[in-house]
Write an enzyme that holds these catalytic residues in place. Sequence first.
Site, PDB file in Angstrom:
ATOM      1  N   CYS A   2       0.791  -1.233   0.000  1.00  0.00           N
ATOM      2  CA  CYS A   2       0.000   0.000   0.000  1.00  0.00           C
ATOM      3  C   CYS A   2       0.819   1.277   0.000  1.00  0.00           C
ATOM      4  CB  CYS A   2      -0.929   0.003   1.212  1.00  0.00           C
ATOM      5  SG  CYS A   2      -2.321  -1.145   1.048  1.00  0.00           S
ATOM      6  N   GLU A 105      -0.134  -2.363   5.828  1.00  0.00           N
ATOM      7  CA  GLU A 105      -1.173  -2.620   4.844  1.00  0.00           C
ATOM      8  C   GLU A 105      -2.529  -2.318   5.476  1.00  0.00           C
ATOM      9  OE1 GLU A 105      -0.369  -3.080   1.918  1.00  0.00           O
ATOM     10  OE2 GLU A 105       1.414  -4.336   1.748  1.00  0.00           O
TER      11      GLU A 105
END
Length: 227
Positions: A2, A105
């Site tokens: 991410c 994440e």
Amino acid sequence: MCGRLSQYDGIHDFVAALSMPNALVNNAGDHPFERYNAAPTMQLAIFHQEGDYLHADMVRWGWRPHWAKDRAAPINARVEKVAHGPFFRAIWPHRAIIAINNWFEWADEGGPKKQPYLIRRRDQAPILCAAIGQYPNAEIPPSEHDGFVIITADSAGGMVDIHDRRPVTFSPELAREWLDPDAPKERAEQMVLNQGEQTEAFEWFRVDRAVGNVRNQGVGLLTPTGD
């Protein structure tokens, strides 16, 4: 992946994790980096090897070729395409390692907001991530075009429930081979495709949603939460 990580140790802690005997050219400083919530475009410490010397430089996270002015600079490169696609062709030979303490994440668990997770090694040793980039060396001074990307692969095991992609990470032995400028490109491709560390080397847990704001820093972001 991410696009958020921690790099809070100092460069000498990361050198020790690499167990690399080469003389160090340190352009990253001697103090702990204390980047608990690092985001794309930030300057982060990376390692690359030039001849017999290990170099540590601060380089921007994200890179694009000079001709790709119509898009944002990617921060990651998919392992399935990185060795042969035109986008990263210029930097594929320029291998680097970014040593980090953990990455974050966000998982959709059905709530109004995604839940952040911290992922780290079970032994809490630095994580040695495969990267490629454009960075200064003995012949090329720093440039506004410098940058690096982290190579990512499919997640496996329980990590898939958090995010479907993860960094390709190496043992110290393989990280040293990856950095070796004499290692053939074909060998480098096989390393990232087949010899990254397995999911079992890692653990993960929920952390506070404060990590979602990049302005928030500090060791408190690393604390497990039951929320």
